[in-house]
Design a protein around this motif. Structure first.
Motif, short mmCIF file in Angstrom:
data_model
loop_
_atom_site.label_atom_id
_atom_site.label_comp_id
_atom_site.label_asym_id
_atom_site.label_seq_id
_atom_site.Cartn_x
_atom_site.Cartn_y
_atom_site.Cartn_z
N LYS A 365 0.84 -1.19 0.00
CA LYS A 365 0.00 0.00 0.00
C LYS A 365 0.88 1.25 0.00
CE LYS A 365 -4.05 -2.05 2.21
NZ LYS A 365 -4.92 -1.88 1.02
N SER A 366 0.42 2.25 -0.74
CA SER A 366 1.18 3.49 -0.85
C SER A 366 0.24 4.60 -1.27
CB SER A 366 2.29 3.34 -1.89
OG SER A 366 2.93 4.56 -2.15
N ALA A 367 0.57 5.83 -0.87
CA ALA A 367 -0.24 6.97 -1.29
C ALA A 367 -0.21 7.12 -2.80
CB ALA A 367 0.26 8.24 -0.62
N TYR A 368 0.91 6.80 -3.39
CA TYR A 368 1.10 7.01 -4.83
C TYR A 368 1.54 5.69 -5.47
CZ TYR A 368 5.84 7.28 -3.01
OH TYR A 368 7.00 7.01 -2.34
N PRO A 369 1.32 5.51 -6.76
CA PRO A 369 1.79 4.30 -7.43
C PRO A 369 3.31 4.29 -7.52
CG PRO A 369 0.81 5.80 -9.02
CD PRO A 369 0.55 6.39 -7.67
N GLN A 370 3.93 3.19 -7.14
CA GLN A 370 5.38 3.06 -7.17
C GLN A 370 5.81 2.27 -8.40
OE1 GLN A 370 7.26 1.86 -3.50
NE2 GLN A 370 5.59 2.71 -2.26
N THR A 371 7.02 2.54 -8.86
CA THR A 371 7.54 1.81 -10.00
C THR A 371 7.86 0.37 -9.59
OG1 THR A 371 9.85 2.39 -9.55
CG2 THR A 371 8.57 3.88 -10.98
N MET A 372 8.01 -0.46 -10.58
CA MET A 372 8.35 -1.86 -10.36
C MET A 372 9.65 -1.99 -9.56
SD MET A 372 8.71 -4.80 -13.32
CE MET A 372 6.93 -4.88 -13.61
N GLU A 373 10.63 -1.17 -9.91
CA GLU A 373 11.93 -1.25 -9.24
C GLU A 373 11.83 -0.86 -7.77
OE1 GLU A 373 12.27 -0.84 -13.55
OE2 GLU A 373 11.32 0.43 -12.03
N LYS A 374 11.03 0.17 -7.47
CA LYS A 374 10.84 0.58 -6.08
C LYS A 374 10.11 -0.50 -5.27
CE LYS A 374 12.66 4.74 -5.81
NZ LYS A 374 13.79 5.04 -4.88
N LEU A 375 9.37 -1.34 -5.96
CA LEU A 375 8.69 -2.45 -5.29
C LEU A 375 9.62 -3.65 -5.12
CD1 LEU A 375 5.26 -2.26 -7.15
CD2 LEU A 375 5.68 -1.68 -4.74
N GLY A 376 10.87 -3.50 -5.55
CA GLY A 376 11.82 -4.60 -5.44
C GLY A 376 11.63 -5.68 -6.47
N GLN A 377 11.01 -5.33 -7.59
CA GLN A 377 10.66 -6.28 -8.64
C GLN A 377 11.40 -5.91 -9.91
OE1 GLN A 377 6.46 -6.42 -9.36
NE2 GLN A 377 6.63 -7.61 -11.24
N ASP A 378 11.86 -6.93 -10.64
CA ASP A 378 12.62 -6.68 -11.87
C ASP A 378 11.77 -6.82 -13.13
OD1 ASP A 378 15.02 -6.35 -10.43
OD2 ASP A 378 15.28 -8.51 -10.31
#
Length: 591
Positions: A365-378
């Motif tokens: 969950k986050s206030a804003y949409p996070q990028t794939m990389e920020k989610l720890g995903q490649d």
């Protein structure tokens, strides 16, 4: 005299002038069981050297976690090259282009705020150093100076097409030397002034990459390399395909003629590619010149060997040319690898993605949409969900910006696709043909975003995936998001239900599962006609993407991926298919 040296315009190996005739084979695009087959076919064609890139992103998939096993066992690949009597040109770089995801750079670099790529930016150099501290000790025993097959190593790859930071190039070169790399070091660039100016380095051999007009290319290279040997480090004898294009083919007459002119001039050459192989999994790259163009799963490249390693007419024509300039070994050509069609496969089970989210993903969950990389995903997909308040009139949804393709759902209903090259979508909540307002209680907005491959070349390489800034309804940004990372690297938790033979096809992202029997494993090709877009897994191995827009129709399935007896196939289909059936055939269809 050293075992490998330069004498004016000539390479000298063991005291004898040697024209290098090399071919590119990427170990990470070929299953390890077939490495020796491909290398023997290279040797049998008259080549004396194999060249390979090193893909950093398969060797360090997470920071500090290194992988040199299986398809990433580059040491074994080089050892096999030595066993069959080939020299090796190593190109760790650390950037490789190669139409490979992010040019070989690890996706996790983009999780670091402010990261600058391919320049003298210390956080980037620190990451390269950490990788080279592990990689180079593996390669030092394989150097020609230590009795191994590696005769040369590349400092950076086509850097003049990207930048002109000489301090960066010098740092990479000096780092190789400091780690014990004492073979010939070189750069490679297109034969144009700005490329050679930006990418070459004093005291380091400059080479050129081109596909035609060798006389002009070597004349330009000579202006920047007036004393050393002339070498075409990439002779482009074919080309790669983007989704939605025609399959590229270059006739062998033209390829053979250019090669003959190169060899007659006394220059050395490296064929790019000798065999292309396959972009298994999510490792295809992409280009961006005027628009985003992802590369297909097959890296056939119309090379001398086909994607599945078969000898082509181009192979035979090139062997005839090489025979005019060098000895062709006899009696070492391997037998053709068996191909087989296993017929139709019925998919008998299904599971909707949305019903399986908790089984294969942990929400963030986050206030804003996070990028794939920020989610720890490649790699893979991310599902972004928020709630839109109501009531609202007919409204337009805009993503700033989608990387690279999003399926949009509003109030649980599919609305359409937002693609990277076209970002706006007008949401119409319809009953029949009548547009209605968003209900007063609001509705859920979900976007399933696919990473279709990071850009591997040029000025757009800084290419984070997912939603990079935000999502708007008209002018209003939406906040309070739930994100489900979907790398699809573990599907074991999916619970399937039976798929009835005459049941209507699902029109939402769905996993389909089936099995097929193999008496004797052989190479085969999975025909995806009638399916729309998605990914295929065979016995848990990600074969890669398919897409009805072509040109690629079949996916290559090497025999080592198959089991004697029962085999499992899982298809993740994004849109829907005509019938829950696929076919394994004995010939490819590249469009």
């Amino acid at each position: 005299m050293p075992a490998f040296a330069i004498d004016g315009r000539d390479f000298v190996i063991n005291g004898k002038k040697q024209q290098i005739i090399s071919g590119a084979i990427h170990y990470f695009r070929i299953v390890p069981e077939y490495w020796k087959d491909r290398l023997l076919k290279l040797k049998a064609c008259g080549f004396n050297t194999v060249e390979t890139y090193f893909a950093w992103n398969i060797h360090e998939p997470k920071p500090g976690q290194f992988n040199f096993s299986g398809i990433a066992d580059v040491v074994r690949f080089i050892e096999i090259a030595a066993e069959v009597g080939l020299h090796v040109i190593a190109r760790p770089s650390p950037y490789i282009c190669a139409e490979w995801e992010f040019g070989g750079l690890p996706a996790w670099l983009l999780a670091e705020d402010g990261m600058k790529l391919r320049c003298h930016y210390q956080p980037f150099l620190d990451r390269v150093d950490a990788y080279y501290d592990v990689l180079m000790p593996l390669l030092v025993p394989l150097l020609h100076t230590n009795g191994g097959p590696i005769i040369a190593m590349q400092v950076e790859n086509e850097y003049g097409s990207y930048g002109n930071d000489k301090a960066y190039l010098a740092y990479l070169r000096d780092g190789l030397i400091k780690r014990g790399i004492d073979v010939l070091l070189f750069t490679s660039d297109g034969p144009e002034d700005h490329m050679l100016q930006g990418g070459s380095l004093p005291g380091t051999l400059a080479t050129a990459n081109f596909g035609s007009n060798p006389e002009n290319a070597f004349a330009k290279l000579s202006e920047y390399e007036p004393d050393g040997p002339l070498m075409c480090m990439e002779y482009w004898n074919g080309w790669f395909d983007h989704w939605g294009e025609e399959h590229h083919v270059r006739g062998y007459d033209d390829v053979a003629d250019v090669l003959d002119r190169i060899l007659k001039s006394g220059a050395s050459v490296n064929f790019y590619m000798f065999q292309g192989g396959t972009n298994f999994g999510f490792y295809n790259g992409a280009n961006f010149f005027t628009s985003y163009e992802p590369t297909v799963t097959s890296y056939d490249y119309n090379a001398l060997l086909s994607e599945s390693g078969d000898i082509t007419d181009k192979y035979l024509a090139i062997r005839d040319v090489i025979a005019k300039h060098a000895d062709i070994p006899e009696g070492i050509l391997p037998e053709p690898i068996a191909k087989k069609g296993y017929g139709a496969i019925q998919l008998t089970q299904q599971a909707s993605l949305f019903s399986q989210l908790e089984a294969i993903s942990k929400p963030v969950k986050s206030a804003y949409p996070q990028t794939m990389e920020k989610l720890g995903q490649d790699y893979g997909f991310v599902l972004y969900t928020t709630r839109v308040s109501g009531p609202r009139p007919l409204s337009k949804v805009t993503v700033q910006e989608v990387r690279d393709r999003a399926l949009v759902y509003f109030g649980g209903s599919y609305q359409g696709v937002i693609e990277r090259n076209k970002h706006d979508l007008t949401i119409e909540i319809a009953e029949g043909d009548i547009a209605v307002e968003t209900p007063a209680e609001g509705a859920a907005l979900s976007l399933l975003v696919e990473n279709m491959g990071r850009i591997n070349y040029g000025w757009k390489m800084h290419d984070p995936k997912g939603i990079t800034e935000g999502v708007r309804i008209e002018r209003q940004f939406l906040y309070d998001w739930t994100m489900h990372p979907l790398p699809l690297d573990d599907l074991s938790g999916i619970v399937y239900s039976e798929l009835e033979a005459n049941a209507p096809a699902q029109q939402e992202p769905t996993f389909y599962k089936g099995s097929f029997h193999v008496d004797e494993p052989a190479d085969t090709f999975l025909n995806m006609s009638g399916w729309t877009k998605g990914v295929v897994f065979v016995n848990g191995f990600n074969l890669g993407r398919y897409w009805e827009i072509g040109p690629q129709v079949t996916l290559y399935v090497p025999a080592p991926l198959l089991l004697e007896g029962e085999n499992e196939i899982v298809i993740f289909e994004l849109h829907g298919m005509k019938t829950p059936q696929v076919t394994l055939q004995d010939q490819p269809d590249l469009g």
